[in-house]
Design an enzyme around this catalytic site. Structure first.
Site, PDB file in Angstrom:
ATOM      1  N   ALA A 288     141.541  95.886 -17.032  1.00 46.45           N
ATOM      2  CA  ALA A 288     142.530  96.727 -16.359  1.00 46.45           C
ATOM      3  C   ALA A 288     142.035  97.448 -15.118  1.00 46.45           C
ATOM      4  O   ALA A 288     142.829  97.743 -14.216  1.00 46.45           O
ATOM      5  CB  ALA A 288     143.067  97.764 -17.353  1.00 46.45           C
ATOM      6  N   GLY A 291     143.087  99.965 -12.176  1.00 48.34           N
ATOM      7  CA  GLY A 291     144.238 100.612 -12.766  1.00 48.34           C
ATOM      8  C   GLY A 291     145.542 100.542 -12.015  1.00 48.34           C
ATOM      9  O   GLY A 291     146.528 101.152 -12.445  1.00 48.34           O
ATOM     10  N   ASP A 308     139.094  97.496 -20.790  1.00 51.27           N
ATOM     11  CA  ASP A 308     138.088  97.017 -19.850  1.00 51.27           C
ATOM     12  C   ASP A 308     136.715  97.099 -20.504  1.00 51.27           C
ATOM     13  O   ASP A 308     136.457  98.006 -21.300  1.00 51.27           O
ATOM     14  CB  ASP A 308     138.101  97.844 -18.553  1.00 51.27           C
ATOM     15  CG  ASP A 308     137.547  97.059 -17.368  1.00 51.27           C
ATOM     16  OD1 ASP A 308     138.352  96.485 -16.612  1.00 51.27           O
ATOM     17  OD2 ASP A 308     136.320  97.006 -17.226  1.00 51.27           O
ATOM     18  N   ASP A 350     144.920  90.067 -16.028  1.00 52.34           N
ATOM     19  CA  ASP A 350     144.497  89.791 -14.650  1.00 52.34           C
ATOM     20  C   ASP A 350     143.007  89.507 -14.736  1.00 52.34           C
ATOM     21  O   ASP A 350     142.181  90.420 -14.747  1.00 52.34           O
ATOM     22  CB  ASP A 350     144.798  90.982 -13.745  1.00 52.34           C
ATOM     23  CG  ASP A 350     144.518  90.672 -12.290  1.00 52.34           C
ATOM     24  OD1 ASP A 350     144.826  89.550 -11.854  1.00 52.34           O
ATOM     25  OD2 ASP A 350     143.971  91.544 -11.589  1.00 52.34           O
ATOM     26  N   CYS A 403     143.082  86.583  -8.581  1.00 50.23           N
ATOM     27  CA  CYS A 403     143.118  86.582  -7.112  1.00 50.23           C
ATOM     28  C   CYS A 403     142.272  85.445  -6.549  1.00 50.23           C
ATOM     29  O   CYS A 403     141.559  85.619  -5.557  1.00 50.23           O
ATOM     30  CB  CYS A 403     142.668  87.922  -6.545  1.00 50.23           C
ATOM     31  SG  CYS A 403     141.020  88.443  -7.054  1.00 50.23           S
TER      32      CYS A 403
END
Length: 476
Positions: A288, A291, A308, A350, A403
């Site tokens: 995470a 944030g 995390d 993510d 990403c």
């Protein structure tokens, strides 16, 4: 502690610069080397060359090297102004590495010896200043020559450094633009992967976008138009507020102390939106920190658990949430070992990745990563995705994102995961479901952004990070 000022001359960028050629017999003399450390700007240039070597030769990420608390020792001893200069030199030298290399090579009768890496980094640091930064050519050249003379590995090439860089300074007006037009600023492995994934035209557009420093994006709690006005920015079609150049440090901008917004690339703000209405639901944000997505999920009405593995990163997340006036349950653990007491209604993963979608912000990525890193990280993402699915209740949604620009970490991984994982089905994002995201939807209903997308008034204000996101549902 930074470089000490000299009292006899003035450099408008770094203060005084006095370059004194060594007296005969002074080469290598410890006292002479100590004297050289008092030449203003030299310590910063030495630090820049050392850190450039760490990125290019040792494949060390630039952010870690230039961290104010835990960075490289040669960086940490600098004062704030010299740190800013070193980072500007490094970002520029990496962003334009191939162009710089080509223009330097034209001035060499033969390539540098394979073991002359220290000399190469001295030249690149100086060339970045001459070609792209607001540093007097004479200062860049003279400091590079002094640096070379003080380094036993490069001392015998100090005359070459002087000649090459002075030639470059004289020719930059005529040669720089054609060199930029003819050069792709990426190592071969990186450009080849882009071409394989997107075709030559789109790959070229992505690489061209990488030459421009990324603008700063803000996710705001409410009223984007108001904050665009206050921050002197624009509102993107996705609702993000974008500012081309900041007028002050982030912490000094209006709204920071009040927790009205947080910095988050426009692409990074998209995955958390893919759940739809999550009011009242228990949602896990995995991996995470720092944030931004956690904050989005909380504002959407979810009861969020932020997970995390890093204690420091989770502490930073907690600080960010406190500033924003938001709260979440925090869990510091390795995701592969995480065992909550009950399943979640939804899970956002993510995942850690190669970060190849963030090259505009992190131009070291193509030089500090390899294809082996991409493959290794894809394997890790697959393990994390397997675990994430186990954390959600039957009927619950999972959003997977990262990403990376490479399909190995995105489209290909997702297709393989669906084919090999029973009890999970694709939950495609439909056209019109989020009207402002339609431009980024793939035919299969996943989301893909690149730095070449979202063309606006100028390249400096256009684009967004490269991101992949997919949505699925657990059915058993």
């Amino acid at each position: 502690m930074g470089s000490q000022p000299d009292r006899t001359a003035h450099d408008p960028v770094q203060g005084a610069v006095v370059v004194k050629p060594p007296r005969r017999g002074q080469q290598g003399n410890p006292q002479h080397q100590a004297d050289e450390e008092t030449v203003a700007g030299l310590v910063a240039r030495k630090a820049a060359a050392r850190l450039l070597a760490a990125v290019v030769d040792a494949r060390t990420p630039l952010d870690g090297l230039t961290d104010n608390e835990h960075g490289h020792p040669q960086y940490k001893v600098l004062d704030g102004r010299d740190r800013a200069l070193v980072r500007a030199i490094l970002v520029t030298a990496l962003r334009h590495r191939m162009t710089i290399a080509g223009l330097l090579a034209r001035r060499l009768e033969k390539p540098l010896p394979p073991n002359a890496t220290a000399l190469s980094h001295i030249l690149h640091v100086a060339a970045a200043q001459i070609l792209f930064l607001d540093v007097p050519d004479s200062a860049a050249v003279d400091l590079a020559v002094t640096h070379a003379k003080s380094d036993p590995r490069a001392a015998r090439f100090s005359g070459l450094v002087n000649g090459v860089l002075r030639s470059l300074a004289r020719a930059k007006e005529a040669e720089l633009a054609p060199a930029l037009a003819a050069t792709s600023e990426a190592p071969r492995w990186f450009s080849e992967r882009l071409i394989a994934a997107y075709g030559a035209e789109k790959a070229g557009a992505i690489l061209a976008a990488h030459r421009h420093e990324a603008p700063v994006d803000f996710t705001v709690k409410t009223d984007p138009a108001l904050w665009a006005e206050r921050l002197n920015g624009i509102v993107l079609p996705t609702g993000t507020v974008r500012v081309e150049k900041l007028a002050a440090n982030v912490v000094d901008l209006p709204g920071f102390a009040d927790g009205a917004w947080w910095v988050q690339d426009a692409a990074a703000s998209l995955p958390a939106r893919l759940f739809g209405d999550i009011r009242g639901q228990r949602v896990a944000d995995l991996c995470a920190a720092p944030g931004g997505k956690t904050a989005q999920l909380i504002l959407a009405g979810a009861r969020v658990t932020a997970v995390d593995t890093s204690k420091n990163r989770l502490a930073r997340l907690a600080q960010n949430l406190e500033r924003l006036g938001l709260s979440a349950e925090l869990a510091q653990t390795d995701l592969l070992d995480y065992r909550p007491t009950e399943p979640f209604d939804a899970v956002l993963l993510d995942a850690p990745c190669s970060s190849t979608g963030t090259v505009r912000r992190h131009p070291d990525v193509p030089w500090s990563k390899t294809m082996a890193d991409v493959e290794k990280l894809a394997a890790l993402q697959r393990k994390l995705l397997d675990r994430a699915v186990g954390l959600v209740r039957p009927g619950g949604r999972i959003v997977f994102s990262n990403c990376s620009l490479d399909p190995i970490e995105g489209e290909e991984l997702y297709r393989a995961f669906l084919a090999e994982t029973p009890g999970v089905i694709d939950d495609p994002i439909l056209p019109g479901e989020f009207a402002d995201l339609d431009a980024f939807l793939t035919p299969s209903g996943t989301l893909r952004t690149t730095p070449a997308d979202m063309a606006l008034a100028s390249p400096a204000i256009s684009g967004l990070d490269g991101f992949f996101a997919a949505r699925m549902r657990r059915v058993a």
